[in-house]
Design a protein around this motif. Structure first.
Motif, PDB file in Angstrom:
ATOM      1  N   UNK A 156       0.827  -1.207   0.000  1.00  0.00           N
ATOM      2  CA  UNK A 156       0.000   0.000   0.000  1.00  0.00           C
ATOM      3  C   UNK A 156       0.868   1.266   0.000  1.00  0.00           C
ATOM      4  N   UNK A 157       1.909   1.241   0.855  1.00  0.00           N
ATOM      5  CA  UNK A 157       2.812   2.389   0.917  1.00  0.00           C
ATOM      6  C   UNK A 157       3.557   2.548  -0.409  1.00  0.00           C
ATOM      7  N   UNK A 158       3.882   1.423  -1.048  1.00  0.00           N
ATOM      8  CA  UNK A 158       4.578   1.470  -2.329  1.00  0.00           C
ATOM      9  C   UNK A 158       3.688   2.087  -3.405  1.00  0.00           C
ATOM     10  N   UNK A 159       2.413   1.679  -3.406  1.00  0.00           N
ATOM     11  CA  UNK A 159       1.463   2.244  -4.370  1.00  0.00           C
ATOM     12  C   UNK A 159       1.366   3.751  -4.192  1.00  0.00           C
ATOM     13  N   UNK A 160       1.308   4.173  -2.917  1.00  0.00           N
ATOM     14  CA  UNK A 160       1.177   5.603  -2.613  1.00  0.00           C
ATOM     15  C   UNK A 160       2.410   6.366  -3.097  1.00  0.00           C
ATOM     16  N   UNK A 161       3.569   5.760  -2.919  1.00  0.00           N
ATOM     17  CA  UNK A 161       4.804   6.410  -3.357  1.00  0.00           C
ATOM     18  C   UNK A 161       4.823   6.589  -4.872  1.00  0.00           C
ATOM     19  N   UNK A 162       4.498   5.505  -5.594  1.00  0.00           N
ATOM     20  CA  UNK A 162       4.499   5.580  -7.060  1.00  0.00           C
ATOM     21  C   UNK A 162       3.426   6.553  -7.547  1.00  0.00           C
ATOM     22  N   UNK A 163       2.260   6.538  -6.869  1.00  0.00           N
ATOM     23  CA  UNK A 163       1.162   7.424  -7.272  1.00  0.00           C
ATOM     24  C   UNK A 163       1.529   8.883  -7.055  1.00  0.00           C
ATOM     25  N   UNK A 164       2.327   9.154  -5.997  1.00  0.00           N
ATOM     26  CA  UNK A 164       2.741  10.532  -5.722  1.00  0.00           C
ATOM     27  C   UNK A 164       3.531  11.095  -6.906  1.00  0.00           C
ATOM     28  N   UNK A 165       4.526  10.323  -7.362  1.00  0.00           N
ATOM     29  CA  UNK A 165       5.385  10.807  -8.457  1.00  0.00           C
ATOM     30  C   UNK A 165       4.612  10.896  -9.762  1.00  0.00           C
ATOM     31  N   UNK A 166       3.772   9.873 -10.020  1.00  0.00           N
ATOM     32  CA  UNK A 166       2.989   9.886 -11.251  1.00  0.00           C
ATOM     33  C   UNK A 166       2.036  11.078 -11.229  1.00  0.00           C
ATOM     34  N   UNK A 167       1.499  11.393 -10.026  1.00  0.00           N
ATOM     35  CA  UNK A 167       0.610  12.534  -9.883  1.00  0.00           C
ATOM     36  C   UNK A 167       1.292  13.844 -10.260  1.00  0.00           C
ATOM     37  N   UNK A 168       2.560  13.985  -9.885  1.00  0.00           N
ATOM     38  CA  UNK A 168       3.303  15.208 -10.251  1.00  0.00           C
ATOM     39  C   UNK A 168       3.400  15.353 -11.770  1.00  0.00           C
ATOM     40  N   UNK A 169       3.630  14.227 -12.454  1.00  0.00           N
ATOM     41  CA  UNK A 169       3.746  14.291 -13.915  1.00  0.00           C
ATOM     42  C   UNK A 169       2.380  14.589 -14.545  1.00  0.00           C
ATOM     43  N   UNK A 170       1.325  13.934 -14.011  1.00  0.00           N
ATOM     44  CA  UNK A 170      -0.004  14.125 -14.590  1.00  0.00           C
ATOM     45  C   UNK A 170      -0.544  15.530 -14.377  1.00  0.00           C
ATOM     46  N   UNK A 171      -0.238  16.111 -13.190  1.00  0.00           N
ATOM     47  CA  UNK A 171      -0.814  17.420 -12.887  1.00  0.00           C
ATOM     48  C   UNK A 171       0.030  18.557 -13.452  1.00  0.00           C
ATOM     49  N   UNK A 172       1.151  18.225 -14.097  1.00  0.00           N
ATOM     50  CA  UNK A 172       1.961  19.277 -14.705  1.00  0.00           C
ATOM     51  C   UNK A 172       2.983  19.904 -13.768  1.00  0.00           C
ATOM     52  N   UNK A 173       3.071  19.422 -12.522  1.00  0.00           N
ATOM     53  CA  UNK A 173       4.091  19.942 -11.607  1.00  0.00           C
ATOM     54  C   UNK A 173       5.478  19.528 -12.130  1.00  0.00           C
ATOM     55  N   UNK A 174       5.577  18.267 -12.569  1.00  0.00           N
ATOM     56  CA  UNK A 174       6.797  17.792 -13.232  1.00  0.00           C
ATOM     57  C   UNK A 174       6.498  17.658 -14.715  1.00  0.00           C
ATOM     58  N   UNK A 175       7.543  17.601 -15.532  1.00  0.00           N
ATOM     59  CA  UNK A 175       7.255  17.540 -16.965  1.00  0.00           C
ATOM     60  C   UNK A 175       6.823  16.137 -17.384  1.00  0.00           C
TER      61      UNK A 175
END
Lengths: 413, 315
Positions: free
Chosen positions: A218-237
């Motif tokens: 669960x913690x691993x999913x949250x970690x991966x989702x955090x980074x993917x979220x940055x890319x999806x929301x435009x915070x990261x490229x």
């Protein structure tokens, strides 16, 4: 008559030259040091020049290789599997001494480790034997644009949510399409292992406990989702899956990044003549998952003596010098490489060159090591390729976490 | 030693008593055959038989340099591990797919290039040179170059797309697009090899056949299918054997372009073997994977050889 004299003179000169050459060759020991090309070789060259001047008869050359830690390991694996004696001293990523000692590739060094930071004394001591000596300490930090945060009345974020909010606020205000909110490592390189582990650890989870796998999906999913979220929301490229450590450094240095996750070396270059952001950079602890603790990844590089070196004594003496407080201070001032001795963090010369080192000791001392196992390369590969696949959108965070768990189960039993 | 005894023994065993020099300078048939075959046999033994036997032997061992344990006989354990290994299946499937796409792809493109180069140009060298360059370029360079072509930010492909008003694509984010880009690079690289072999074959076809066909009123298409293609068949089969085997061993181009990414979506079997041996130091499993690849190559070669024999019997 004169020609006879000339030939005599030439003969004498030739004899002298031959004698000088022969004696020089027999007295000289040539040592070869392997340095990763990302490890600021020019600074080490300066130190080696000093060492040669103080130790007549010793010549030290540098062999460069491996733009990333994993490329470097591939090269050293090939050389050392062949029991090649051409390399005497090896610069090793902190994750390697355990593997190299297990493979019998490094020679034990009789040395007192008590004066080094504890994390490095531990990383370099395997089964009670010192297998390498620390070159420099490191951990991941949050680099930020002080000027931009000040402009919008923002503080360095304590959580990743705060970071996303701050990035949006600055992006709206600046209206600069080239400005990325956050840069981190999404390419399938060693740095991506830390990318995954930082938010994972922040939730209070560990990967291994007493040598056994203790994975929290669960913690691993949250970690991966955090980074993917940055890319999806435009915070990261969007192409963050193509970004390696030095890309983050270059883009931050060019003024195109608000927040960057990076190691200490990026500081010296961000303050250099070629930097667009000199004097505008702040460094802070990496943010936490909301409700969690601020965690970071332990880095740093070590000096090992190759078990196949034909100059064991000379190589060990060189490694002791390269790991000395004098050298640690020099590379801290000239290369912004974190000291391996606690007392140097408050040293006036060091803090004059890198002011934030004064607050860095606590961060390095609480930084978490990546799982220690001789099969680390497989652990690393399982994690970094999955981080890369998730960021590219080829796998979902939940599937990615399940894949990491399945692969780690095969490696760590 | 007396003279008489010497004569006597020479009469008894004339061959054995011949001076060694004359045996070398004037050998009998058997000795000559051994002498002529020895260099090739020694070379094959050292370069092929020994490494392959050693590889097969290692594939039955539990030999991992990270374990710190000595090698141990493990029977078929390494081979039994494969069916449960998802990366093995993915890498094998990718390898087969690369072979199925790039072998016909490079044959078609290479054939077209060869026909083009066979046209009666006034100056031949620019055409020949441009055919030769992709082949002369090291594979890893080609991979690096195409990697930059398709880079989402700095690549020329996206630059062109942007200029003509199309959306920019993050090629290496998508397993399919990354795979397509790899196949394109391989076809580009391999076509020049195919073209050169086919060009050599084209030049052995006598012009008189085409002149006769012209007299008989056969069109260009008819000439191609009735003269060019049948006469080129042996050349094409040889080119296909070489190309297929190198396709099964694909390593450099995907390694440099994507490193197998995203994730392990574009990894090939050769890359996975390299990873297991060089990065993971699991020599037992790596060797077992290599044995599988070796078997695959042998199978394909056998199929082609059957094809040649079949065509030889028909003609």
């Amino acid at each position: 008559m004169s020609s006879g004299r000339i030939s005599k003179l030439a003969g004498l000169l030739l004899a002298c030259a031959t004698a000088a050459f022969a004696s020089g060759a027999s007295a000289e020991t040539n040592l070869k040091v392997f340095v990763t090309s990302q490890g600021q070789p020019a600074i080490w060259r300066t130190l080696l020049d000093q060492y040669e001047a103080r130790n007549p008869g010793i010549k030290v050359s540098i062999e460069l290789g491996g733009t990333t830690s994993d490329m470097q390991a591939q090269y050293l694996n090939t050389v050392l599997t062949a029991k090649d004696s051409s390399l005497d001293v090896l610069m090793l990523d902190v994750i390697r001494p355990a593997q190299f000692a297990a493979a019998g590739w490094t020679s034990p060094i009789a040395s007192d480790m008590s004066s080094y930071l504890r994390a490095y004394a531990e990383a370099n001591t395997i089964d009670g034997k010192v297998v390498a000596l620390p070159a420099f300490a490191d951990s991941m930090f949050l680099y930020y644009r002080k000027d931009l945060l000040d402009k919008y009345g923002l503080q360095p974020p304590k959580t990743w949510d705060e970071l996303a909010d701050a990035a949006k606020k600055v992006a709206d205000g600046e209206n600069n399409p080239n400005l990325q909110g956050l840069s981190f490592q999404g390419k399938a390189i060693e740095g991506a292992v830390c990318t995954f582990l930082v938010p994972y650890w922040s939730q209070g989870k560990v990967v291994t406990k007493d040598g056994k796998l203790d994975f929290d999906r669960e913690a691993a999913t949250k970690s991966l989702a955090l980074w993917k979220g940055f890319a999806d929301s435009g915070v990261a490229k969007k192409n963050i899956a193509e970004v390696a450590t030095d890309d983050t450094r270059k883009e931050f240095q060019a003024g195109n990044v608000l927040f960057a996750v990076n190691w200490a070396y990026a500081w010296a270059m961000s303050q250099g003549a070629e930097s667009a952001v000199a004097g505008k950079v702040g460094v802070a602890r990496l943010p936490a998952i909301k409700g969690g603790e601020q965690a970071t990844c332990l880095g740093g590089w070590e000096w090992g003596v190759s078990a196949f070196s034909k100059h064991q004594e000379e190589a060990k003496k060189l490694v002791e010098y390269l790991s000395s407080p004098e050298v640690s201070k020099f590379v801290a001032i000239n290369g912004s490489l974190l000291p391996t001795y606690g007392k140097l963090y408050k040293d006036a010369d060091v803090t004059r060159a890198v002011p934030w080192f004064a607050d860095a000791q606590g961060i390095v001392e609480t930084a978490k090591p990546r799982p220690v196992t001789p099969r680390y390369n497989e652990v690393s590969e399982a994690i970094r390729t999955t981080v890369n696949a998730v960021l590219a959108g080829a796998t979902t965070p939940a599937d990615g976490a399940a894949q990491i768990e399945a692969r780690l189960k095969r490696i760590i039993r | 030693m007396t003279t008489t005894s010497m004569f006597k023994s020479q009469a008894d065993r004339p061959v054995a008593r011949r001076p060694w020099l004359s045996r070398w300078s004037d050998p009998d048939d058997t000795t000559l055959a051994v002498m002529l075959l020895a260099p090739a046999a020694i070379l094959l033994g050292v370069m092929i038989v020994y490494p392959v036997s050693r590889l097969i032997y290692t594939s039955f061992l539990d030999l991992s340099l990270t374990s710190g344990l000595p090698a141990r006989f493990a029977g078929l354990a390494n081979f039994r591990q494969m069916p449960d290994d998802p990366v093995f299946w993915q890498a094998t499937w990718n390898t087969v797919l690369i072979t199925l796409i790039t072998v016909p792809g490079s044959l078609v493109v290479g054939f077209a290039l060869a026909l083009l180069a066979n046209l009666p140009f006034q100056v031949k060298w620019p055409v020949r040179l441009s055919l030769l360059i992709p082949w002369a370029l090291p594979l890893s360079f080609a991979g690096l170059i195409f990697g930059w072509f398709f880079h989402s930010e700095y690549g020329v492909v996206n630059d062109v797309l942007g200029r003509i008003g199309l959306p920019r694509v993050i090629w290496f984010n998508s397993p399919r697009l990354a795979f397509a880009a790899i196949c394109l690079a391989i076809i580009w690289k391999a076509s020049s090899f195919m073209a050169m072999i086919i060009l050599a074959g084209l030049q052995t076809i006598p012009r008189s056949l085409y002149e006769a066909a012209d007299v008989d009123g056969a069109g260009r298409m008819r000439q191609f299918f009735e003269i060019t293609l049948p006469l080129l068949k042996p050349t094409i089969v040889v080119a296909l054997i070489f190309r297929t085997i190198t396709a099964l061993q694909t390593f450099d181009i995907p390694y440099m372009m994507t490193g197998g990414g995203p994730g392990t979506e574009t990894a090939t079997l050769a890359m996975y073997i390299h990873q297991n041996t060089v990065s993971f130091l699991d020599l037992g499993y790596g060797s077992a994977l290599a044995v599988v690849m070796f078997g695959l190559s042998m199978l394909v070669t056998a199929l082609y050889l059957r094809m040649i024999r079949g065509s030889g019997a028909a003609s």
